[in-house]
Write a protein that holds these residues in place. Structure first.
Motif, PDB file in Angstrom:
ATOM      1  N   GLY A  56       0.757  -1.237   0.000  1.00 39.87           N
ATOM      2  CA  GLY A  56       0.000   0.000   0.000  1.00 39.87           C
ATOM      3  C   GLY A  56       0.790   1.290   0.000  1.00 39.87           C
ATOM      4  N   ILE A  57       2.108   1.225  -0.125  1.00 41.84           N
ATOM      5  CA  ILE A  57       2.910   2.453  -0.184  1.00 41.84           C
ATOM      6  C   ILE A  57       2.897   2.965  -1.620  1.00 41.84           C
ATOM      7  CG2 ILE A  57       5.163   3.498   0.224  1.00 41.84           C
ATOM      8  CD1 ILE A  57       3.770   2.425   2.735  1.00 41.84           C
ATOM      9  N   PRO A  58       2.500   4.225  -1.858  1.00 42.59           N
ATOM     10  CA  PRO A  58       2.470   4.766  -3.236  1.00 42.59           C
ATOM     11  C   PRO A  58       3.835   4.661  -3.913  1.00 42.59           C
ATOM     12  CG  PRO A  58       1.353   6.251  -1.710  1.00 42.59           C
ATOM     13  CD  PRO A  58       2.035   5.216  -0.869  1.00 42.59           C
ATOM     14  N   ILE A  59       3.806   4.411  -5.207  1.00 41.15           N
ATOM     15  CA  ILE A  59       5.033   4.187  -5.961  1.00 41.15           C
ATOM     16  C   ILE A  59       5.979   5.386  -5.891  1.00 41.15           C
ATOM     17  CG2 ILE A  59       4.002   5.008  -8.123  1.00 41.15           C
ATOM     18  CD1 ILE A  59       6.615   2.186  -7.763  1.00 41.15           C
ATOM     19  N   GLU A  60       5.395   6.618  -5.853  1.00 41.60           N
ATOM     20  CA  GLU A  60       6.251   7.809  -5.818  1.00 41.60           C
ATOM     21  C   GLU A  60       7.009   7.925  -4.508  1.00 41.60           C
ATOM     22  OE1 GLU A  60       1.992   9.144  -4.845  1.00 41.60           O
ATOM     23  OE2 GLU A  60       3.020   7.814  -6.286  1.00 41.60           O
ATOM     24  N   ILE A  61       6.470   7.335  -3.441  1.00 44.77           N
ATOM     25  CA  ILE A  61       7.168   7.313  -2.155  1.00 44.77           C
ATOM     26  C   ILE A  61       8.136   6.140  -2.102  1.00 44.77           C
ATOM     27  CG2 ILE A  61       6.906   7.005   0.338  1.00 44.77           C
ATOM     28  CD1 ILE A  61       4.284   8.505   0.190  1.00 44.77           C
ATOM     29  N   ILE A 111      14.402   7.687  -3.326  1.00 52.02           N
ATOM     30  CA  ILE A 111      15.605   7.142  -2.688  1.00 52.02           C
ATOM     31  C   ILE A 111      15.974   7.920  -1.432  1.00 52.02           C
ATOM     32  CG2 ILE A 111      17.235   8.513  -4.038  1.00 52.02           C
ATOM     33  CD1 ILE A 111      17.649   4.828  -2.995  1.00 52.02           C
ATOM     34  N   THR A 112      15.685   9.223  -1.406  1.00 55.20           N
ATOM     35  CA  THR A 112      16.023  10.029  -0.229  1.00 55.20           C
ATOM     36  C   THR A 112      15.167   9.623   0.960  1.00 55.20           C
ATOM     37  OG1 THR A 112      16.682  11.887  -1.628  1.00 55.20           O
ATOM     38  CG2 THR A 112      16.209  12.367   0.686  1.00 55.20           C
ATOM     39  N   LYS A 113      13.838   9.528   0.730  1.00 57.09           N
ATOM     40  CA  LYS A 113      12.929   9.112   1.802  1.00 57.09           C
ATOM     41  C   LYS A 113      13.247   7.691   2.271  1.00 57.09           C
ATOM     42  CE  LYS A 113       8.658  11.796   1.248  1.00 57.09           C
ATOM     43  NZ  LYS A 113       8.461  11.975   2.718  1.00 57.09           N
ATOM     44  N   LEU A 114      13.517   6.833   1.302  1.00 56.36           N
ATOM     45  CA  LEU A 114      13.786   5.440   1.634  1.00 56.36           C
ATOM     46  C   LEU A 114      15.061   5.320   2.464  1.00 56.36           C
ATOM     47  CD1 LEU A 114      12.844   2.549   1.299  1.00 56.36           C
ATOM     48  CD2 LEU A 114      14.084   2.438  -0.870  1.00 56.36           C
ATOM     49  N   THR A 115      16.086   6.046   2.068  1.00 59.24           N
ATOM     50  CA  THR A 115      17.350   6.008   2.803  1.00 59.24           C
ATOM     51  C   THR A 115      17.182   6.530   4.222  1.00 59.24           C
ATOM     52  OG1 THR A 115      18.640   6.282   0.764  1.00 59.24           O
ATOM     53  CG2 THR A 115      19.728   6.850   2.826  1.00 59.24           C
ATOM     54  N   ASN A 116      16.441   7.633   4.354  1.00 53.80           N
ATOM     55  CA  ASN A 116      16.243   8.230   5.681  1.00 53.80           C
ATOM     56  C   ASN A 116      15.399   7.356   6.608  1.00 53.80           C
ATOM     57  OD1 ASN A 116      17.728  10.487   4.984  1.00 53.80           O
ATOM     58  ND2 ASN A 116      15.930  11.660   4.333  1.00 53.80           N
ATOM     59  N   SER A 117      14.536   6.544   6.020  1.00 54.40           N
ATOM     60  CA  SER A 117      13.647   5.721   6.855  1.00 54.40           C
ATOM     61  C   SER A 117      14.247   4.362   7.203  1.00 54.40           C
ATOM     62  CB  SER A 117      12.301   5.512   6.146  1.00 54.40           C
ATOM     63  OG  SER A 117      12.488   4.838   4.914  1.00 54.40           O
ATOM     64  N   TRP A 149       8.330  -9.248   3.794  1.00 55.97           N
ATOM     65  CA  TRP A 149       7.823  -7.989   4.351  1.00 55.97           C
ATOM     66  C   TRP A 149       8.057  -7.916   5.862  1.00 55.97           C
ATOM     67  CZ3 TRP A 149       6.642  -3.249   3.250  1.00 55.97           C
ATOM     68  CH2 TRP A 149       5.833  -2.494   4.102  1.00 55.97           C
ATOM     69  N   ASP A 150       7.855  -9.022   6.539  1.00 57.49           N
ATOM     70  CA  ASP A 150       8.087  -9.061   7.987  1.00 57.49           C
ATOM     71  C   ASP A 150       9.547  -8.747   8.316  1.00 57.49           C
ATOM     72  OD1 ASP A 150       5.468  -9.685   8.489  1.00 57.49           O
ATOM     73  OD2 ASP A 150       5.810 -11.863   8.593  1.00 57.49           O
ATOM     74  N   ILE A 151      10.450  -9.256   7.502  1.00 57.17           N
ATOM     75  CA  ILE A 151      11.879  -8.989   7.739  1.00 57.17           C
ATOM     76  C   ILE A 151      12.202  -7.525   7.449  1.00 57.17           C
ATOM     77  CG2 ILE A 151      14.232  -9.545   6.996  1.00 57.17           C
ATOM     78  CD1 ILE A 151      13.164 -12.352   6.273  1.00 57.17           C
ATOM     79  N   LEU A 152      11.677  -7.027   6.339  1.00 53.10           N
ATOM     80  CA  LEU A 152      11.981  -5.650   5.928  1.00 53.10           C
ATOM     81  C   LEU A 152      11.522  -4.636   6.961  1.00 53.10           C
ATOM     82  CD1 LEU A 152      13.004  -3.616   3.839  1.00 53.10           C
ATOM     83  CD2 LEU A 152      10.757  -3.745   2.723  1.00 53.10           C
ATOM     84  N   THR A 153      10.348  -4.869   7.551  1.00 52.52           N
ATOM     85  CA  THR A 153       9.815  -3.897   8.510  1.00 52.52           C
ATOM     86  C   THR A 153      10.665  -3.803   9.780  1.00 52.52           C
ATOM     87  OG1 THR A 153       8.292  -5.610   9.307  1.00 52.52           O
ATOM     88  CG2 THR A 153       7.444  -4.005   7.690  1.00 52.52           C
ATOM     89  N   ASN A 154      11.545  -4.771   9.990  1.00 55.15           N
ATOM     90  CA  ASN A 154      12.473  -4.668  11.117  1.00 55.15           C
ATOM     91  C   ASN A 154      13.543  -3.597  10.872  1.00 55.15           C
ATOM     92  OD1 ASN A 154      11.283  -6.759  12.639  1.00 55.15           O
ATOM     93  ND2 ASN A 154      12.447  -8.324  11.515  1.00 55.15           N
ATOM     94  N   ASN A 191       6.560   5.136   9.350  1.00 56.16           N
ATOM     95  CA  ASN A 191       6.063   6.491   9.618  1.00 56.16           C
ATOM     96  C   ASN A 191       6.995   7.549   9.012  1.00 56.16           C
ATOM     97  OD1 ASN A 191       3.745   5.743  11.040  1.00 56.16           O
ATOM     98  ND2 ASN A 191       4.887   5.504  12.967  1.00 56.16           N
ATOM     99  N   LYS A 192       8.266   7.322   9.168  1.00 60.61           N
ATOM    100  CA  LYS A 192       9.237   8.267   8.611  1.00 60.61           C
ATOM    101  C   LYS A 192       9.183   8.246   7.070  1.00 60.61           C
ATOM    102  CE  LYS A 192      13.158   8.669  10.713  1.00 60.61           C
ATOM    103  NZ  LYS A 192      14.548   8.433  11.196  1.00 60.61           N
ATOM    104  N   LEU A 193       8.940   7.076   6.521  1.00 66.19           N
ATOM    105  CA  LEU A 193       8.876   6.964   5.058  1.00 66.19           C
ATOM    106  C   LEU A 193       7.677   7.696   4.473  1.00 66.19           C
ATOM    107  CD1 LEU A 193       9.910   5.639   2.405  1.00 66.19           C
ATOM    108  CD2 LEU A 193       8.443   3.683   2.954  1.00 66.19           C
ATOM    109  N   THR A 194       6.535   7.583   5.136  1.00 63.18           N
ATOM    110  CA  THR A 194       5.307   8.104   4.542  1.00 63.18           C
ATOM    111  C   THR A 194       4.982   9.537   4.966  1.00 63.18           C
ATOM    112  OG1 THR A 194       4.062   7.069   6.346  1.00 63.18           O
ATOM    113  CG2 THR A 194       4.278   5.839   4.271  1.00 63.18           C
ATOM    114  N   ASN A 195       5.713  10.083   5.905  1.00 60.82           N
ATOM    115  CA  ASN A 195       5.439  11.450   6.385  1.00 60.82           C
ATOM    116  C   ASN A 195       6.532  12.428   5.954  1.00 60.82           C
ATOM    117  OD1 ASN A 195       3.027  10.739   7.755  1.00 60.82           O
ATOM    118  ND2 ASN A 195       4.236   9.955   9.490  1.00 60.82           N
TER     119      ASN A 195
END
Length: 348
Positions: A293-298, A302-308, A334-339, A344-348
């Motif tokens: 459910g994360i929008p493709i633009e988010i 790469i900046t948001k992804l790196t920071n999160s 997905w369970d591993i990645l969320t660790n 919240n940091k990614l989507t805000n």
């Protein structure tokens, strides 16, 4: 009668002299003429040489450029413009000392095996940017036999000047990623070379910012090596022709250029070796994010992804976790990645 004839001849000579004498009111400065009406290449090159000799390089270039409009293969005009560019940044009386100083500076820098210092040596000289491009482009036409004087393909002075300025130009055309005539922290490839200087194969890590921009880095590196090889060939030609000693300027610069290219090649080879793996990892993360459910633009930012991410780069993931993220089903991955990911940091 003879006196009359002699007098007439003297008057005619004086009259003609007055027409071409710069002190005569009839004299017209060629520089103020409409050069588009002049069709003689020889005259234009002669005038270019004249103004270049007195140090008026801007006016000289106008005549040479007009000559090239008529005959794009004019070696006199091509070399004339190259010389004007060269002498506008390096006084002609200092040209030999410039090459000698360049040889010493480059050799000193490369003796420390740190190519990034040499990159700085070139790219901080922004005055060279346009001049180096013009000099190398014009001289390349001449030394490759595409001008009207094929004999100049064997001119060692032209090859030597070309090799120096083309190497400078190779930095600019490859590192100026945003193509704005300046090289700074906004240019991706410049940042890449600076940051990857001390990355050895045993601990080679690609920062996240370079992963999805691999195509830009590869394109820039291909340009750098393609242009750089032209310089190597010309320097090799000069050293072979002159049977140069190891202590000569041309041999020292040739060695420095080869050392430089070797160092950059090693970094680039490691980058290409690991890049595909990192790209696969990035693509898998984007896939998992969008599936949840994360929008493709988010997800692709790469900046948001790196920071999160709570890791500085993908290499610091646990190896077993990396394998499972890449190979297991979406739910387990997905369970591993969320660790590792702060959603919240990614989507805000």
């Amino acid at each position: 009668m003879r006196r009359v004839r002699l007098g007439l001849i003297i008057l005619i000579i004086i009259g003609l002299y007055g027409c071409f004498n710069v002190f005569s009111p009839l004299f017209v400065d060629p520089a103020t003429q409409d050069l588009s009406t002049i069709g003689s290449v020889n005259f234009l090159n002669d005038m270019g040489d004249y103004y270049a000799d007195i140090g008026d390089y801007e006016t000289a270039k106008k005549f040479y450029q007009r000559a090239l409009e008529i005959d794009p293969s004019s070696s006199r005009a091509l070399i004339g413009i190259a010389n004007c560019e060269m002498f506008s940044i390096i006084p002609r009386t200092n040209i030999v000392s410039f090459y000698e100083r360049t040889s010493k500076d480059i050799s000193s820098i490369m003796s420390n095996s740190n190519y990034s210092d040499l990159v700085e040596y070139y790219v901080t000289n922004e005055t060279y940017y346009q001049s180096a491009n013009t000099i190398s482009s014009n001289l390349y036409i001449v030394i490759t036999g595409k001008s009207d004087n094929k004999l100049l393909t064997n001119d060692d002075n032209l090859h030597f000047s070309f090799s120096i300025f083309n190497k400078i130009n190779s930095f600019f055309v490859s590192l100026d990623t945003d193509d704005n005539g300046k090289i700074n922290s906004n240019d991706l490839l410049y940042n890449f070379l600076k940051k990857m200087t001390n990355s050895l194969e045993s601990n080679f890590i690609i920062p996240n910012e370079f992963i999805i921009m691999g195509h830009v880095i590869k394109s820039g590196m291909n340009t750098f090596f393609f242009e750089g090889q032209k310089s190597i060939r010309s320097l090799s030609f000069v050293t072979n022709k002159l049977n140069s000693k190891d202590s000569s300027i041309e041999v020292q610069i040739l060695k420095a250029f080869k050392d430089l290219d070797t160092q950059i090649t090693n970094v680039y080879t490691n980058f290409t070796r690991y890049h595909n793996f990192y790209v696969n990892m990035y693509n898998r993360i984007v896939e998992l994010l969008t599936n949840n459910g994360i929008p493709i633009e988010i997800a692709t930012n790469i900046t948001k992804l790196t920071n999160s991410l709570n890791v500085t780069n993908y290499a610091t993931f646990d190896n077993e976790d990396i394998t499972n993220i890449l190979t297991t089903n979406n739910s387990s991955a997905w369970d591993i990645l969320t660790n590792y990911l702060d959603l919240n940091k990614l989507t805000n």
